[in-house]
Design a protein around this motif. Structure first.
Motif, short mmCIF file in Angstrom:
data_model
loop_
_atom_site.label_atom_id
_atom_site.label_comp_id
_atom_site.label_asym_id
_atom_site.label_seq_id
_atom_site.Cartn_x
_atom_site.Cartn_y
_atom_site.Cartn_z
N TYR A 131 43.51 34.77 40.11
CA TYR A 131 42.06 34.55 40.71
C TYR A 131 41.77 35.62 41.46
O TYR A 131 40.41 36.05 41.43
N ASN A 133 42.31 38.92 40.42
CA ASN A 133 41.91 39.75 39.22
C ASN A 133 40.48 39.34 38.70
O ASN A 133 39.84 40.06 38.04
N CYS A 134 40.04 38.07 39.12
CA CYS A 134 38.74 37.77 38.66
C CYS A 134 37.61 38.13 39.87
O CYS A 134 36.49 37.87 39.76
N GLY A 135 38.27 38.62 40.92
CA GLY A 135 37.47 39.12 42.07
C GLY A 135 37.25 38.03 43.24
O GLY A 135 36.47 38.26 44.20
N ARG A 238 33.43 35.36 35.98
CA ARG A 238 33.20 36.80 36.56
C ARG A 238 34.19 37.88 35.90
O ARG A 238 33.61 39.04 35.69
N GLU A 239 35.29 37.43 35.30
CA GLU A 239 36.22 38.62 34.76
C GLU A 239 35.42 38.80 33.26
O GLU A 239 35.73 40.19 32.69
N LYS A 242 32.76 42.53 33.07
CA LYS A 242 32.85 44.12 32.81
C LYS A 242 32.75 44.51 31.40
O LYS A 242 32.75 45.33 30.93
N GLU A 270 44.28 41.35 30.11
CA GLU A 270 43.66 41.97 31.03
C GLU A 270 42.90 40.54 31.43
O GLU A 270 42.26 40.80 32.65
N ILE A 271 42.63 39.51 30.53
CA ILE A 271 42.15 38.39 31.15
C ILE A 271 43.17 37.32 30.95
O ILE A 271 43.81 37.20 30.07
N SER A 272 43.14 36.38 32.05
CA SER A 272 43.85 35.18 31.90
C SER A 272 43.90 34.41 30.87
O SER A 272 42.60 33.75 30.75
N ARG A 275 42.63 30.99 32.24
CA ARG A 275 41.03 30.84 32.30
C ARG A 275 40.33 30.72 31.21
O ARG A 275 39.42 30.04 31.22
N TYR A 276 41.00 31.33 30.12
CA TYR A 276 39.88 31.42 29.03
C TYR A 276 40.10 30.10 28.25
O TYR A 276 39.27 29.64 27.74
#
Length: 292
Positions: A131, A133-135, A238-239, A242, A270-272, A275-276
Motif C-alpha cells: 500500500y 508503493n501505491c502512495g 493509483r499505481e 504512472k 512493480e505492481i502488486s 491489488r491487480y
C-alpha cells in the motif's frame, strides 16, 4: 450561533456550538421544502430556544466543502481506514473497495493496520509495502501496547477525518484512546449522545482537539461500487497512473490488450499481484452489473 452537527437521530440534530455546548435542534421546514437534508459534519447556524435544556432550532446550513453518500457525512478533509492485521485477518478486497470510493470522491485516504502485536513481522512488512508503493500513508498500531498512537494523532491533527473499518478491528478502542486525553468535555458529549457499545449504527462527529474532529461511522462488512463504468475503474488505482499513455492502445483497460504497460509492470513485480487480482474481480463485478 454557529456550530457543527455531530449527530443526527430520530429527527433531532445535535449541534456542537461555538460556546462548546451541545444543543438538540429540530430542522426548520424550509430544508424539506428546498429538498435539503442536514448531514453529520455540516456547519450550521442555530437559534437557541431553551438555554437551560440546551434546545435549539437549526436555521441555516453553511455551504459544504464536500459530502459523501456512504457514509452520509459532509465537510470531510480525509479518510482514515482501519483494518486489523490479525483477528480478523484483513479483507483486502474490502479495503480496496473503500480506497476506490475515496479516490472517486477526491478524498485523501490514510490506512491504519491495527493489532500489529498479533501479526508476523514479515507478513506485516509485505502488506505495508504493497500500500505504501501505491502512495498511501500506512500507520501500524496496537491499542493494547499503545503503539502508533502519536503517529495517528499527527495524521489527524487539524482535520475532519472520516474513520471507517469493519467490525472487530479495534476502531472503537482507537477512537476512545484518541479522545481520552483532550481537554474538551468529551465525557459530557458521550453522555449526552448516549455513546456506548450500541451506538455505532449512526455516524457521529467526535471533537478530539482544536479544529480536529473524527467522524465515526458504522462498521462496514460489504461495500458495492456505484456510479462507475468498468472502463473507469483503472483511473482509481493509483499505481496504474504512472503507466498512463505507455500502453500500445489508447483506452487500454489493462486486462487482455497486448503491449500493456501495466501488465508488464505486474510481470516485473512493480505492481502488486494482490491489488491487480482485486482490480480484475471488481472489473468483472461492474461489467456484470451493467449487463443487468
Amino acid at each position: 450561533m454557529l456550530g457543527k452537527i455531530i449527530k443526527g437521530i430520530a429527527g433531532f440534530y445535535y449541534v456542537y456550538a461555538e460556546d462548546e455546548e451541545i444543543y438538540a435542534c429540530k430542522a426548520k421546514g424550509i430544508f424539506r421544502k428546498d429538498n435539503q437534508k442536514p448531514l453529520v459534519g455540516d456547519d450550521v447556524e442555530i437559534t437557541v430556544l431553551h438555554e437551560k435544556d440546551k434546545e435549539g432550532s437549526l436555521i441555516r446550513i453553511l455551504p459544504r466543502k464536500n459530502f459523501l453518500i456512504r457514509p452520509a457525512v459532509a465537510n470531510v478533509d480525509q479518510a482514515f481506514v482501519i483494518f486489523a492485521l490479525e483477528d480478523p485477518k484483513p479483507n483486502f478486497m474490502l479495503l480496496d473497495r473503500f480506497l476506490i470510493m475515496m479516490e472517486q470522491a477526491g478524498l485523501p485516504a490514510k490506512i491504519c493496520f491495527n493489532k500489529k502485536d498479533l501479526a508476523r513481522e514479515d507478513e506485516t512488512a509485505h502488506i505495508c509495502e504493497i500500500y505504501r508503493n501505491c502512495g498511501y500513508q500506512v500507520i501500524l498500531s496496537s491499542t493494547v501496547k499503545q503503539e502508533g498512537i502519536e503517529e495517528i494523532r499527527n495524521a489527524l491533527r487539524g482535520k475532519t477525518t472520516v474513520v471507517a473499518g469493519p467490525s472487530g478491528v479495534g476502531k472503537s478502542s482507537l477512537t476512545n484512546t484518541l479522545q481520552g486525553e483532550i481537554k474538551m468535555e468529551t465525557g459530557e458529549i458521550s453522555k449526552k449522545l448516549k455513546r456506548g457499545r450500541h451506538t455505532t449504527r449512526h455516524s457521529q462527529v467526535i471533537p478530539i482537539g482544536k479544529d480536529t474532529y473524527l467522524m465515526d461511522t458504522p462498521g462496514f462488512s460489504s461495500l458495492y461500487l456505484t456510479d462507475m463504468e468498468e472502463g473507469e475503474l483503472k483511473d482509481y488505482f493509483r499505481e496504474f497512473r504512472k503507466y498512463e499513455g505507455q500502453c500500445r492502445f489508447q483506452g487500454c483497460v489493462h486486462i487482455h490488450e497486448p503491449g500493456c504497460a501495466v501488465k508488464e509492470a505486474l510481470k516485473s513485480q512493480e505492481i502488486s499481484s494482490l491489488r491487480y487480482e482485486d482490480y480484475l474481480g471488481l472489473y468483472e463485478e461492474l461489467k456484470e452489473k451493467r449487463r443487468y
